[in-house]
Scaffold this motif. Sequence first.
Motif, PDB file in Angstrom:
ATOM      1  N   ARG A  64       0.830  -1.218   0.000  1.00  0.00           N
ATOM      2  CA  ARG A  64       0.000   0.000   0.000  1.00  0.00           C
ATOM      3  C   ARG A  64       0.859   1.261   0.000  1.00  0.00           C
ATOM      4  NH1 ARG A  64      -5.356  -0.952   0.802  1.00  0.00           N
ATOM      5  NH2 ARG A  64      -5.929  -2.907   1.797  1.00  0.00           N
ATOM      6  N   GLU A  65       1.954   1.240   0.747  1.00  0.00           N
ATOM      7  CA  GLU A  65       2.862   2.389   0.775  1.00  0.00           C
ATOM      8  C   GLU A  65       3.489   2.615  -0.593  1.00  0.00           C
ATOM      9  OE1 GLU A  65       5.650   1.783   3.926  1.00  0.00           O
ATOM     10  OE2 GLU A  65       4.114   1.928   5.477  1.00  0.00           O
ATOM     11  N   LEU A  66       3.872   1.530  -1.240  1.00  0.00           N
ATOM     12  CA  LEU A  66       4.453   1.635  -2.579  1.00  0.00           C
ATOM     13  C   LEU A  66       3.463   2.268  -3.542  1.00  0.00           C
ATOM     14  CD1 LEU A  66       6.636   1.024  -4.716  1.00  0.00           C
ATOM     15  CD2 LEU A  66       5.613  -1.260  -4.941  1.00  0.00           C
ATOM     16  N   LEU A  67       2.227   1.770  -3.552  1.00  0.00           N
ATOM     17  CA  LEU A  67       1.218   2.340  -4.448  1.00  0.00           C
ATOM     18  C   LEU A  67       0.922   3.791  -4.108  1.00  0.00           C
ATOM     19  CD1 LEU A  67      -1.300  -0.592  -4.874  1.00  0.00           C
ATOM     20  CD2 LEU A  67       0.335   0.298  -6.537  1.00  0.00           C
ATOM     21  N   SER A  95      13.488  -6.928   0.285  1.00  0.00           N
ATOM     22  CA  SER A  95      13.230  -5.758  -0.541  1.00  0.00           C
ATOM     23  C   SER A  95      12.409  -4.736   0.211  1.00  0.00           C
ATOM     24  CB  SER A  95      12.512  -6.163  -1.825  1.00  0.00           C
ATOM     25  OG  SER A  95      11.287  -6.782  -1.525  1.00  0.00           O
ATOM     26  N   ASP A  96      12.791  -3.505   0.045  1.00  0.00           N
ATOM     27  CA  ASP A  96      12.060  -2.385   0.619  1.00  0.00           C
ATOM     28  C   ASP A  96      11.410  -1.683  -0.549  1.00  0.00           C
ATOM     29  OD1 ASP A  96      11.087  -0.374   2.225  1.00  0.00           O
ATOM     30  OD2 ASP A  96      12.950   0.764   2.172  1.00  0.00           O
ATOM     31  N   PRO A  97      10.100  -1.881  -0.745  1.00  0.00           N
ATOM     32  CA  PRO A  97       9.471  -1.335  -1.928  1.00  0.00           C
ATOM     33  C   PRO A  97       9.462   0.177  -1.893  1.00  0.00           C
ATOM     34  CG  PRO A  97       7.821  -2.157  -0.440  1.00  0.00           C
ATOM     35  CD  PRO A  97       9.170  -2.505   0.147  1.00  0.00           C
ATOM     36  N   ASP A  98      10.448   0.771  -2.521  1.00  0.00           N
ATOM     37  CA  ASP A  98      10.478   2.225  -2.418  1.00  0.00           C
ATOM     38  C   ASP A  98      10.616   2.925  -3.747  1.00  0.00           C
ATOM     39  OD1 ASP A  98      13.900   2.876  -1.278  1.00  0.00           O
ATOM     40  OD2 ASP A  98      13.160   1.850  -3.029  1.00  0.00           O
ATOM     41  N   ASN A 152       9.882  -3.386 -11.475  1.00  0.00           N
ATOM     42  CA  ASN A 152      10.470  -4.458 -10.662  1.00  0.00           C
ATOM     43  C   ASN A 152       9.890  -4.473  -9.260  1.00  0.00           C
ATOM     44  OD1 ASN A 152      12.077  -5.264 -12.786  1.00  0.00           O
ATOM     45  ND2 ASN A 152      13.810  -4.019 -12.145  1.00  0.00           N
ATOM     46  N   GLU A 153       9.739  -3.304  -8.652  1.00  0.00           N
ATOM     47  CA  GLU A 153       9.202  -3.235  -7.291  1.00  0.00           C
ATOM     48  C   GLU A 153       7.741  -3.682  -7.245  1.00  0.00           C
ATOM     49  OE1 GLU A 153      10.731  -2.770  -4.480  1.00  0.00           O
ATOM     50  OE2 GLU A 153      12.671  -2.268  -5.346  1.00  0.00           O
ATOM     51  N   LEU A 154       6.961  -3.325  -8.266  1.00  0.00           N
ATOM     52  CA  LEU A 154       5.559  -3.749  -8.312  1.00  0.00           C
ATOM     53  C   LEU A 154       5.445  -5.265  -8.487  1.00  0.00           C
ATOM     54  CD1 LEU A 154       3.981  -0.868 -10.397  1.00  0.00           C
ATOM     55  CD2 LEU A 154       3.485  -1.429  -8.005  1.00  0.00           C
ATOM     56  N   VAL A 155       6.309  -5.848  -9.298  1.00  0.00           N
ATOM     57  CA  VAL A 155       6.310  -7.304  -9.462  1.00  0.00           C
ATOM     58  C   VAL A 155       6.610  -7.974  -8.126  1.00  0.00           C
ATOM     59  CG1 VAL A 155       7.575  -9.243 -10.507  1.00  0.00           C
ATOM     60  CG2 VAL A 155       6.814  -7.324 -11.927  1.00  0.00           C
TER      61      VAL A 155
END
Length: 73
Positions: free
Chosen positions: A14-17, A62-65, A38-41
Amino acid sequence: MTDDRDDERVRGARELLGWINNIRPTDMTQLFYMHCHNELVLALEDLLDVIDGRPKRDGDDSDPDCGGPATAQ
């Protein structure tokens, strides 16, 4: 039912989006799109694992940032 780790994984997605939705068009470079893809995958794979009840994968720190929330200025 999810545990705290699953909640953390969902919160991370949710933070990534949220971060992606607030990016200015001028910051949407080719590198941005490649990295965010790549982060979304990774985030989607993580969410599917939550749904399937699978534990977090070994080595998946991984830290989706996308250069996003954790490093945004």
